[in-house]
Write a protein that holds these residues in place. Structure first.
Motif, PDB file in Angstrom:
ATOM      1  N   THR B  91       0.851  -1.185   0.000  1.00 39.56           N
ATOM      2  CA  THR B  91       0.000   0.000   0.000  1.00 39.56           C
ATOM      3  C   THR B  91       0.892   1.241   0.000  1.00 39.56           C
ATOM      4  O   THR B  91       2.018   1.198   0.474  1.00 39.56           O
ATOM      5  CB  THR B  91      -0.885   0.037   1.259  1.00 39.56           C
ATOM      6  OG1 THR B  91      -0.080  -0.246   2.393  1.00 39.56           O
ATOM      7  CG2 THR B  91      -1.998  -0.974   1.169  1.00 39.56           C
ATOM      8  N   LEU B  92       0.345   2.322  -0.540  1.00 39.02           N
ATOM      9  CA  LEU B  92       1.137   3.546  -0.633  1.00 39.02           C
ATOM     10  C   LEU B  92       0.802   4.498   0.512  1.00 39.02           C
ATOM     11  O   LEU B  92      -0.371   4.819   0.721  1.00 39.02           O
ATOM     12  CB  LEU B  92       0.868   4.253  -1.958  1.00 39.02           C
ATOM     13  CG  LEU B  92       1.298   3.497  -3.212  1.00 39.02           C
ATOM     14  CD1 LEU B  92       0.902   4.271  -4.443  1.00 39.02           C
ATOM     15  CD2 LEU B  92       2.802   3.248  -3.198  1.00 39.02           C
ATOM     16  N   SER B  93       1.832   4.920   1.239  1.00 37.34           N
ATOM     17  CA  SER B  93       1.624   5.890   2.310  1.00 37.34           C
ATOM     18  C   SER B  93       1.206   7.223   1.717  1.00 37.34           C
ATOM     19  O   SER B  93       1.561   7.536   0.581  1.00 37.34           O
ATOM     20  CB  SER B  93       2.907   6.081   3.104  1.00 37.34           C
ATOM     21  OG  SER B  93       3.303   4.854   3.644  1.00 37.34           O
ATOM     22  N   GLY B  94       0.471   7.990   2.492  1.00 37.32           N
ATOM     23  CA  GLY B  94       0.067   9.310   2.027  1.00 37.32           C
ATOM     24  C   GLY B  94      -1.229   9.287   1.240  1.00 37.32           C
ATOM     25  O   GLY B  94      -1.700  10.324   0.794  1.00 37.32           O
ATOM     26  N   LEU B  95      -1.798   8.104   1.055  1.00 34.74           N
ATOM     27  CA  LEU B  95      -3.094   7.995   0.389  1.00 34.74           C
ATOM     28  C   LEU B  95      -4.098   7.411   1.382  1.00 34.74           C
ATOM     29  O   LEU B  95      -3.714   6.743   2.338  1.00 34.74           O
ATOM     30  CB  LEU B  95      -2.988   7.070  -0.824  1.00 34.74           C
ATOM     31  CG  LEU B  95      -2.102   7.512  -1.981  1.00 34.74           C
ATOM     32  CD1 LEU B  95      -2.161   6.480  -3.099  1.00 34.74           C
ATOM     33  CD2 LEU B  95      -2.496   8.868  -2.509  1.00 34.74           C
ATOM     34  N   THR B  96      -5.356   7.646   1.141  1.00 29.30           N
ATOM     35  CA  THR B  96      -6.364   7.060   2.027  1.00 29.30           C
ATOM     36  C   THR B  96      -6.536   5.588   1.680  1.00 29.30           C
ATOM     37  O   THR B  96      -6.059   5.115   0.644  1.00 29.30           O
ATOM     38  CB  THR B  96      -7.725   7.755   1.870  1.00 29.30           C
ATOM     39  OG1 THR B  96      -8.193   7.499   0.539  1.00 29.30           O
ATOM     40  CG2 THR B  96      -7.628   9.252   2.097  1.00 29.30           C
ATOM     41  N   SER B 139     -11.997   6.253   4.631  1.00 31.59           N
ATOM     42  CA  SER B 139     -11.543   7.624   4.403  1.00 31.59           C
ATOM     43  C   SER B 139     -10.262   7.946   5.175  1.00 31.59           C
ATOM     44  O   SER B 139      -9.664   8.995   4.977  1.00 31.59           O
ATOM     45  CB  SER B 139     -12.650   8.598   4.808  1.00 31.59           C
ATOM     46  OG  SER B 139     -13.043   8.296   6.137  1.00 31.59           O
ATOM     47  N   ASP B 140      -9.814   7.014   6.053  1.00 31.34           N
ATOM     48  CA  ASP B 140      -8.578   7.257   6.812  1.00 31.34           C
ATOM     49  C   ASP B 140      -7.350   7.150   5.913  1.00 31.34           C
ATOM     50  O   ASP B 140      -7.356   6.437   4.917  1.00 31.34           O
ATOM     51  CB  ASP B 140      -8.428   6.201   7.921  1.00 31.34           C
ATOM     52  CG  ASP B 140      -9.307   6.524   9.114  1.00 31.34           C
ATOM     53  OD1 ASP B 140      -9.809   7.657   9.169  1.00 31.34           O
ATOM     54  OD2 ASP B 140      -9.488   5.633   9.955  1.00 31.34           O
ATOM     55  N   MET B 141      -6.304   7.866   6.352  1.00 29.35           N
ATOM     56  CA  MET B 141      -5.012   7.671   5.707  1.00 29.35           C
ATOM     57  C   MET B 141      -4.537   6.255   6.017  1.00 29.35           C
ATOM     58  O   MET B 141      -4.676   5.796   7.159  1.00 29.35           O
ATOM     59  CB  MET B 141      -3.991   8.662   6.280  1.00 29.35           C
ATOM     60  CG  MET B 141      -4.104  10.038   5.696  1.00 29.35           C
ATOM     61  SD  MET B 141      -3.774   9.950   3.947  1.00 29.35           S
ATOM     62  CE  MET B 141      -3.728  11.655   3.540  1.00 29.35           C
ATOM     63  N   PHE B 147       0.990  -2.717  10.048  1.00 28.79           N
ATOM     64  CA  PHE B 147       1.351  -3.609   8.955  1.00 28.79           C
ATOM     65  C   PHE B 147       0.233  -4.608   8.628  1.00 28.79           C
ATOM     66  O   PHE B 147      -0.140  -4.806   7.476  1.00 28.79           O
ATOM     67  CB  PHE B 147       2.625  -4.348   9.351  1.00 28.79           C
ATOM     68  CG  PHE B 147       3.302  -5.023   8.218  1.00 28.79           C
ATOM     69  CD1 PHE B 147       4.178  -4.335   7.401  1.00 28.79           C
ATOM     70  CD2 PHE B 147       3.059  -6.362   7.966  1.00 28.79           C
ATOM     71  CE1 PHE B 147       4.799  -4.964   6.351  1.00 28.79           C
ATOM     72  CE2 PHE B 147       3.678  -6.988   6.911  1.00 28.79           C
ATOM     73  CZ  PHE B 147       4.548  -6.303   6.098  1.00 28.79           C
ATOM     74  N   GLU B 148      -0.295  -5.220   9.693  1.00 31.31           N
ATOM     75  CA  GLU B 148      -1.321  -6.252   9.514  1.00 31.31           C
ATOM     76  C   GLU B 148      -2.556  -5.713   8.795  1.00 31.31           C
ATOM     77  O   GLU B 148      -3.034  -6.288   7.833  1.00 31.31           O
ATOM     78  CB  GLU B 148      -1.766  -6.767  10.890  1.00 31.31           C
ATOM     79  CG  GLU B 148      -0.723  -7.537  11.606  1.00 31.31           C
ATOM     80  CD  GLU B 148      -0.961  -9.038  11.480  1.00 31.31           C
ATOM     81  OE1 GLU B 148      -0.021  -9.765  11.740  1.00 31.31           O
ATOM     82  OE2 GLU B 148      -2.073  -9.469  11.117  1.00 31.31           O
ATOM     83  N   ASP B 149      -3.041  -4.572   9.308  1.00 34.12           N
ATOM     84  CA  ASP B 149      -4.256  -4.011   8.730  1.00 34.12           C
ATOM     85  C   ASP B 149      -4.024  -3.554   7.298  1.00 34.12           C
ATOM     86  O   ASP B 149      -4.903  -3.661   6.447  1.00 34.12           O
ATOM     87  CB  ASP B 149      -4.755  -2.842   9.590  1.00 34.12           C
ATOM     88  CG  ASP B 149      -5.379  -3.343  10.883  1.00 34.12           C
ATOM     89  OD1 ASP B 149      -5.631  -4.562  10.961  1.00 34.12           O
ATOM     90  OD2 ASP B 149      -5.598  -2.535  11.800  1.00 34.12           O
ATOM     91  N   ARG B 150      -2.812  -3.061   7.047  1.00 33.99           N
ATOM     92  CA  ARG B 150      -2.518  -2.615   5.680  1.00 33.99           C
ATOM     93  C   ARG B 150      -2.528  -3.806   4.734  1.00 33.99           C
ATOM     94  O   ARG B 150      -2.903  -3.692   3.573  1.00 33.99           O
ATOM     95  CB  ARG B 150      -1.181  -1.880   5.635  1.00 33.99           C
ATOM     96  CG  ARG B 150      -1.247  -0.539   6.354  1.00 33.99           C
ATOM     97  CD  ARG B 150       0.074   0.144   6.435  1.00 33.99           C
ATOM     98  NE  ARG B 150       0.433   0.777   5.176  1.00 33.99           N
ATOM     99  CZ  ARG B 150       1.319   1.762   5.080  1.00 33.99           C
ATOM    100  NH1 ARG B 150       1.923   2.218   6.142  1.00 33.99           N
ATOM    101  NH2 ARG B 150       1.609   2.276   3.917  1.00 33.99           N
ATOM    102  N   LYS B 151      -2.092  -4.955   5.252  1.00 34.15           N
ATOM    103  CA  LYS B 151      -2.159  -6.174   4.445  1.00 34.15           C
ATOM    104  C   LYS B 151      -3.608  -6.516   4.119  1.00 34.15           C
ATOM    105  O   LYS B 151      -3.929  -6.959   3.025  1.00 34.15           O
ATOM    106  CB  LYS B 151      -1.517  -7.343   5.203  1.00 34.15           C
ATOM    107  CG  LYS B 151      -0.019  -7.414   5.003  1.00 34.15           C
ATOM    108  CD  LYS B 151       0.309  -8.014   3.649  1.00 34.15           C
ATOM    109  CE  LYS B 151       1.752  -7.711   3.323  1.00 34.15           C
ATOM    110  NZ  LYS B 151       2.001  -7.279   1.972  1.00 34.15           N
TER     111      LYS B 151
END
Lengths: 316, 499
Positions: B91-96, B139-141, B147-151
């Motif tokens: 996932t890309l940081s700085g995006l929702t 809508s969150d960044m 890490f887990e949730d981003r996965k």
């Protein structure tokens, strides 16, 4: 396929000798074109007198380029050092030589400081210092050229043995250091992969700084030979020396990105090749402008053919 | 007989001299979880990266449902029904969260050149809820989540449009048991919907329980495809390695006491943004392992010990009281370092093997006036290149011509030549084939026995478990537990401390 491979390996084997072959060929061509004038003793002496400064100054820049750097301020360094030589020659000739070296080293240290400590690309730093010190030279020589101790200088200049001797000393020391001590290996490693060189135990930052100081000092020394020839410094002293050096080294087979393929022979063959070329064109009656134009074209062709594009991005 | 979804035909890919994938052909069916396994460098990721348009294909083709597909990038691959969940952060940081899910497909929400963020968020939230990830807000960044949730966001991103093929590339190593279960659930769901999963993992147990079919690659060559019910762990290993794997792949001893003699003492070392307040001792003859996620700071520890960290606080002290604050000091005091970034930080690529090996030893090789004898250097380089059995024409050859394993051997030869006593090895076997790996493990074992001390930093948990006397686990730049050498440790024990 196999044939192609053979061809390629023959080319790789031949490549280190191309500049030498080129030097001989160009000399012969000009000799024929000028009807044998090139190998007259008087002409040879004149030709030689144009080699000294270029060959000495090229040695220092060669070290810089081996590390993957560039130096465009060499002409201004020569001019600045020449000023010092002229002023000090009125006191003492030895002091004048030392003064030239010190001034050259000081400008080199400024280059090194901004390149290493302030982490600015070397070509940007040296282009800035080129303009800066050219300005200083113009300021100092505004009104009239700065002249030195003319009589002593003329005497010194008449001795070819002195000039050949000094040039040989610089070139031989450079050759020895580069080929027979760890100095060359370290510089080549920095040029070929600075980060890896650092992790291999080379003090890369200190080395880079000191090499800029050294290159400045060497050109400062060359300023002595340049000055005794003219006896004075005008606003254009040393003008375009940097491009002459760059062209000479590239003609001599120096990879523009530095690294492991740099060889000290590039300095010797390159400066000779450059001088024969411009001398020959001059003998053919070309104007300075035409000579420059032809040199520019040749330089472009050489870089276009020989530049290793994979490593071009590493010019520092 | 189930229908074929993807045919891989005569696929080839080379990187320089390395043949990453050589003439690989096999079929993958609809409605199956198809595992792709092989040692590091066997070409499985290269293959899936070509399928997803990350690498270009040298020759050969992919046929998806009877039609040749040739994605030019990941968005193109998505449009053709192929998606991928990667090992590292995808996932890309700085995006929702919503922007990440619809990355590359924003056009759906654009009307008259204006993006309708509300509609996007709403649809993303519906998807998240459907997947059961209600706690994540669209809508969150994405940076707000761990890490887990981003996965989990990635799982949604890769599967919401019911792609025909989903590649799951070593995703599980980074997940906790809970996260894994979540991923497994969705993998099964996708399969049961009649689509296909290509599953890459190093965990044999996971492969055997999760997959329906297994394809084995070795050194870029196709070895075979078998239903997973016909295979067990030993059978798999045998296919992967090409021979029976004997017990001495890693070191075999257990229960040897660690010497009390401390050779290197690290105290309160902090590198801002990387590691915080790290203290540990390295003992004589010990292999001390560091494990963790790639971003856990463990790679910085190696640099900090070797005096190579910029802006380091705290002390690194040798047994004799010498402080290590710079690389030259470290090398002078018989320390050695191999970087994870081998091509940039370990070997000087465009220089000869000989110069690379001699580099740290130039001072001791030089004679009077600093004169280096070419012959002496050549002999020195030859001796240690031979000892490490570097595959080369001669020592004048440039390092850039060598394979990854041979480059690593050159680096090790350099430090063996220097006779280093403390070796900091960061990812020593990264991207190296199994044969050279074994050589390196044996070398490490020999060094340990001769009283040299080794810090081994690795992302491969199995080699840490197999080789180390002690393993320190890092998390978020701090030490997060220490394990002593023990037969009963498995990867899950380490993973539990990593995430």
């Amino acid at each position: 396929m196999a044939e192609n491979k053979n061809k390629k390996s023959l080319m790789t084997k031949l490549r280190p000798f191309l500049p030498i072959i080129g030097l001989v060929l160009i000399f012969i061509i000009f000799d024929i074109l000028t009807g044998g004038k090139m190998h007259e003793v008087a002409k040879l002496k004149l030709l030689l007198s144009q080699v000294y400064v270029l060959m000495i100054a090229s040695s220092g820049v060669f070290f810089i380029m081996t590390m993957g750097g560039l130096d465009f301020s060499q002409g201004s360094i020569l001019g600045m050092a020449s000023l010092a030589v002229c002023y000090l020659s009125k006191i003492n000739m030895i002091l004048a030589v030392i003064g030239g070296i010190v001034v050259g080293a000081a400008v080199g240290a400024i280059n090194g400081y901004f390149y290493v400590n302030r982490k600015i690309k070397s070509f940007i730093v040296t282009i800035c210092t080129m303009f800066l010190f050219r300005g200083v030279i113009k300021f100092m020589t505004s009104g009239a050229p700065v002249s030195g101790d003319l009589l002593t200088m003329m005497n010194l200049n008449s001795s070819d043995a002195l000039k050949i001797g000094l040039t040989l000393v610089v070139v031989l020391i450079g050759l020895f250091l580069f080929n027979f001590t760890g100095f060359g290996i370290r510089l080549k490693a920095i040029g070929a992969g600075e980060k890896a060189a650092m992790f291999g135990g080379i003090r890369t930052d200190r080395t880079k700084f000191l090499i800029y100081v050294l290159a400045g000092a060497i050109t400062g020394f060359a300023a002595f030979i340049a000055t005794i020839k003219t006896g004075s410094v005008t606003y254009s002293a040393g003008n375009q020396l940097e491009t002459q050096i760059l062209i000479a080294l590239v003609l001599g087979g120096m990879p523009i990105t530095g690294g492991a393929k740099a060889s000290f022979l590039n300095v010797i063959v390159g400066s000779l090749l450059y001088t024969v070329l411009s001398f020959g064109l001059n003998m053919l009656g070309m104007t300075t402008q035409t000579t420059q134009l032809i040199q520019g074209v040749i330089f472009l062709i050489f870089v276009a053919i020989f530049a290793d594009r994979k490593s071009l991005k590493v010019i520092k | 007989m189930s229908e074929v979804r993807l045919q891989v035909q005569n696929l080839c890919k080379t990187f320089g001299v390395t043949k990453a994938v050589q003439n690989v052909s096999f079929d993958i069916n609809k409605g199956e979880i198809h595992a792709l396994i092989g040692e590091n460098g066997s070409g499985k990721s290269t293959l899936t990266n070509m399928l997803c348009g990350i690498y270009t294909i040298d020759s050969g083709k992919f046929i998806l449902d009877g039609q040749e597909v040739h994605p030019v990038n990941q968005v193109d691959a998505n449009n053709k029904g192929i998606s991928i969940i990667v090992q590292e952060l995808g996932t890309l940081s700085g995006l929702t969260v919503a922007e990440n899910i619809f990355l590359g497909h924003e056009d759906r929400f654009v009307k008259h050149g204006i993006k309708n963020a509300n509609a996007m968020n709403k649809e993303a939230q519906t998807l998240l809820d459907k997947y059961g990830f209600n706690r994540i807000k669209a809508s969150d960044m994405v940076d707000l989540y761990n890490f887990e949730d981003r996965k989990l966001v990635e799982i949604v991103k890769a599967t919401y449009f019911s792609p025909k093929i989903v590649v799951v590339d070593e995703t599980t190593t980074a997940l906790s048991q809970e996260g894994r279960e979540e991923l497994y659930k969705h993998m099964r769901r996708i399969r049961d919907e009649g689509n296909t999963i290509i599953f890459i993992s190093h965990d044999m147990q996971e492969i055997l329980t999760m997959s329906d079919t297994i394809t084995v690659l070795r050194d870029g060559v196709y070895i075979g495809t078998k239903p997973s019910c016909e295979l067990d762990e030993d059978g798999l290993k045998k296919m992967m390695v090409g021979r029976e794997v004997t017990g001495d792949y890693y070191r075999a001893d257990y229960g040897e006491p660690i010497s009390d003699e401390v050779v290197l003492s690290v105290k309160n070392v902090t590198v801002p943004g990387q590691i915080y307040d790290i203290s540990f001792d390295l003992h004589k003859g010990e292999i001390l392992g560091f494990g963790g996620l790639s971003e856990s700071g463990m790679h910085e520890i190696g640099k900090a010990c070797f005096g190579a960290s910029y802006n380091r606080k705290g002390t690194v002290t040798l047994a004799n009281g010498t402080q290590i604050n710079s690389i030259p000091t470290a090398i002078k005091n018989e320390m050695a370092y191999t970087s994870k970034d081998r091509d940039n930080e370990s070997v000087v690529m465009n220089q000869s093997i000989g110069d690379n090996i001699c580099m740290p030893s130039l001072k001791s090789l030089a004679g009077a006036l600093g004169v280096l004898s070419k012959k002496k250097m050549r002999n020195f380089a030859n001796e240690y290149a031979k000892e490490m059995s570097v595959k080369m024409v001669n020592t004048d050859q440039f390092v850039s011509d060598l394979s990854g394993g041979n480059k690593q051997k050159v680096v090790l030869a350099r430090w063996i030549g220097k006779d280093s006593d403390i070796l900091v090895l960061d990812s020593p076997t990264r991207g190296i084939d199994i044969k050279v790996k074994q050589d390196i493990y044996q070398l490490m074992d020999r060094m340990r026995k001769s009283g040299k001390s080794i810090i081994m930093i690795s992302e491969e948990l199995m080699e840490l478990i197999g080789m180390c006397d002690r393993i320190i686990i890092m998390k978020d730049g701090r030490l997060n537990g220490e394990l002593m050498r023990n037969q009963d440790i498995d990867e899950n024990t380490l993973i539990a401390k990593m995430v």
